[in-house]
Design an enzyme around this catalytic site. Structure first.
Site, PDB file in Angstrom:
ATOM      1  N   ASP A   1     -13.241  36.628 -14.979  1.00 61.16           N
ATOM      2  CA  ASP A   1     -11.973  36.434 -15.686  1.00 61.16           C
ATOM      3  C   ASP A   1     -11.494  37.743 -16.307  1.00 61.16           C
ATOM      4  OD1 ASP A   1     -11.964  33.803 -14.995  1.00 61.16           O
ATOM      5  OD2 ASP A   1     -12.477  33.029 -16.977  1.00 61.16           O
TER       6      ASP A   1
ATOM      7  N   THR B   1      -6.674  28.946 -15.237  1.00 59.78           N
ATOM      8  CA  THR B   1      -6.807  27.746 -14.405  1.00 59.78           C
ATOM      9  C   THR B   1      -6.771  26.466 -15.243  1.00 59.78           C
ATOM     10  OG1 THR B   1      -9.215  28.045 -14.478  1.00 59.78           O
ATOM     11  CG2 THR B   1      -8.050  28.894 -12.555  1.00 59.78           C
ATOM     12  N   THR B   2      -7.397  26.497 -16.420  1.00 60.88           N
ATOM     13  CA  THR B   2      -7.379  25.314 -17.285  1.00 60.88           C
ATOM     14  C   THR B   2      -5.967  25.039 -17.785  1.00 60.88           C
ATOM     15  OG1 THR B   2      -9.636  25.833 -17.991  1.00 60.88           O
ATOM     16  CG2 THR B   2      -8.418  24.243 -19.314  1.00 60.88           C
TER      17      THR B   2
ATOM     18  N   ASP C   1     -15.355  27.030 -17.596  1.00 65.04           N
ATOM     19  CA  ASP C   1     -14.409  27.685 -16.699  1.00 65.04           C
ATOM     20  C   ASP C   1     -13.696  26.619 -15.861  1.00 65.04           C
ATOM     21  OD1 ASP C   1     -13.295  30.087 -15.364  1.00 65.04           O
ATOM     22  OD2 ASP C   1     -14.380  29.310 -13.640  1.00 65.04           O
TER      23      ASP C   1
END
Length: 561
Positions: free
Chosen positions: A394, A97-98, A64
């Site tokens: 998520d 986010t990545t 994550d």
């Protein structure tokens, strides 16, 4: 330091360090790219995991993005900007986010190439912003309107968000639970818009058993046990007192000393104290309550009195749980027992204590407000449970975004490939150096499908070329199937994402990149370090009066990665 008539003038505190121009920009870009590179390998359903060990030795295994960035404890200020951009993405949509981190790294890499060619950062920033606006316009044109009543599609959204986080197999029921939980906390406003209150979702986790033993309950789960063994384990037709104040004898407002000279006086004093506690308990029992949830403590003697009265009591309840319980049961949180009335009590069909994974938990079902659900997450180890919780978070945010916006795009790198092609065409509209920046923005977008292919074990260039060919042939939703490496219709495959995840990722990444690119002067004050206890000036650590290497955190700190 500046000079005036040959006389040097100090304008910064002694020991401060300063970087200017190209040197400052290069260091900032290097630091941010290093962070982005650390999370790139986690992107996609077949991304790798990171093992993180914090300062006290606790281990976290995750892919994550925001969890990795948060645990890394980044020191460099430019790298912190990237971390903040990822956190902003997580706060707004809870996913992607990545993607933000990878985009920032790639945008900065290409900006540095342009600066080496003599393009001014201001022109790059202008071109990037034009490209970002165009990207959002293209994404909105690709988006498909959906009905939130299409439960199967909502489950696909949840599964797409969770895939690759130890919960990606199709037989996992958690995606269905995620949809149930989001729909339970969805409300419709007067103007017909849907609003999802994720903060009202209740998730409790217990290590032990397997993922398949995860259960969804119609009601509220609270991770606490009864305060006294003689209290009932089950209460039907519960009348619930929700207390934000302790059940104990109130201290006097003024200090006083009592002199006890005989055993009779001590006995009398003890009886008075018991009587004070009994009266406090009577204030609760007088309302007709048969279950008590207390945010603070319950004195030992008060526990005994409550048990004798047949009241089931729980203490040290989190304030957030109290608020959820009050909302669902129709009760009020009482902060003054003197003002407590029967109208403040909540109601439920059943309050029961059950043993789960070696510990006891309270289950409140049949609440006054229908639609309240709680999820009990199970997993073989604590690391698995923690990873499941992050995956569920998520999924919840992705489904919530889809319910609120009712717009989806395909996943699997399909939107990014389409953006790459459209932005290349759009760049031809510019005659100045912004054209170069728009083209570089397009190249950065192509890094997302390339990273998906790399992390799945395929040749990135080959797969990107295949995807571009499918889009040019008219299949705008063509993306990479990471299982077999084929380019397929992601929409037909059920790999879909909320539009908001993509648009917010572009906004966050562009803002962070432009902010870093506009910095051409970095001034770092000297860090103040305390000498060891008992040491004088001779005890200062080595270096320039204790000045640590790397500009006090301005360079890449050792161990940042």
């Amino acid at each position: 330091m500046v000079g005036l008539g040959g006389q040097p003038i100090l304008i910064l505190k002694e020991g401060s360090r300063r970087e200017r121009g190209k040197e400052a920009m290069s260091n900032n870009i290097m630091a941010a790219r290093a962070v982005a590179k650390a999370v790139r390998s986690t992107l996609g359903p077949r991304g790798m995991d990171k093992l993180l060990v914090d300062t006290i030795g606790d281990v976290t295994i995750t892919n994550d993005g925001v969890t990795i960035l948060r645990e890394m404890e980044v020191e460099h200020p430019a790298a912190k900007m990237l971390v903040e951009a990822a956190k902003a993405q997580n706060d707004v949509v809870g996913d992607g986010t990545t993607t933000v981190a990878v985009l920032v790294g790639e945008l900065l890499k290409r900006a540095e190439d342009l600066m080496d060619q003599g393009v001014h950062p201001t022109m790059i920033v202008q071109g990037y912003r034009e490209a970002a606006d165009k990207s959002i316009e293209v994404l909105e044109g690709m988006a498909t309107k959906i009905s939130t009543k299409d439960r199967e599609l909502l489950e696909k959204i949840a599964l797409t968000a969770m895939t690759g986080k130890l919960a990606g197999s199709p037989d996992v029921k958690i995606s269905k639970h995620a949809v149930d939980m989001v729909l339970a906390v969805t409300e419709e406003t007067d103007d017909g818009k849907k609003v999802v209150s994720i903060k009202n979702v209740i998730v409790e986790k217990k290590a032990g058993e397997s993922m398949e033993d995860t259960e969804l309950f119609q009601g509220i789960i609270i991770d606490k046990e009864r305060v006294h063994p003689n209290m009932p384990k089950k209460v039907e037709k519960a009348r619930i007192a929700i207390l934000g104040t302790p059940i104990e004898a109130r201290d006097t407002e003024t200090k006083a000393e009592i002199s006890i000279t005989s055993s009779d006086q001590f006995k009398m004093f003890a009886n008075q104290e018991k009587e004070a506690i009994r009266k406090v308990v009577e204030k609760v029992t007088a309302t007709g309550a048969n279950v008590v949830f207390c945010q603070k403590g319950i004195e030992d003697l008060a526990q005994s009195y409550l048990a004798k009265a047949g009241i089931m009591a729980f203490r040290r309840i989190r304030k957030t749980d109290l608020k959820k319980l009050a909302r669902a049961s129709g009760g009020n949180i009482v902060t003054n027992l003197d003002e407590m009335t029967p109208a403040d009590l909540g109601s439920a069909d059943l309050v029961e204590e059950k043993k789960v994974g070696g510990a006891h938990m309270a289950f409140v079902t049949g609440l006054a407000r229908a639609g309240t659900v709680s999820l009990l997450l199970r997993g073989g180890t604590q690391q698995v449970v923690d990873s499941l919780e992050r995956a569920l978070d998520d999924a919840l945010h992705a489904v919530a975004a889809a319910v609120e916006d009712e717009t989806l795009v395909a996943g699997g790198g399909a939107p990014e490939v389409e953006l790459y092609l459209k932005l290349r065409e759009y760049a031809a509209n510019f005659k100045g150096r912004e054209q170069l920046a728009v083209e570089k923005f397009a190249e950065a977008m192509a890094e997302i499908p390339k990273a998906l292919a790399e992390n799945a074990g395929f040749d990135a260039i080959t797969k990107l070329t295949d995807m571009k060919s499918s889009h040019e042939a008219g299949m705008k939703t063509g993306g990479l199937n990471t299982l077999d490496g084929k380019v397929v219709d992601m929409w037909a495959m059920g790999v879909v994402e909320p539009l908001r995840v993509k648009t917010q990722a572009i906004k966050s990444a562009t803002d962070a990149t432009c902010l870093i690119l506009r910095i051409d002067d970095v001034i770092a004050a000297k860090k103040t370090e305390q000498p060891p206890a008992g040491a004088g000036m001779g005890g200062m650590p080595g270096g320039m009066c204790g000045m640590p290497a790397g500009m006090g955190g301005m360079g890449m700190p050792p161990g940042m990665m």
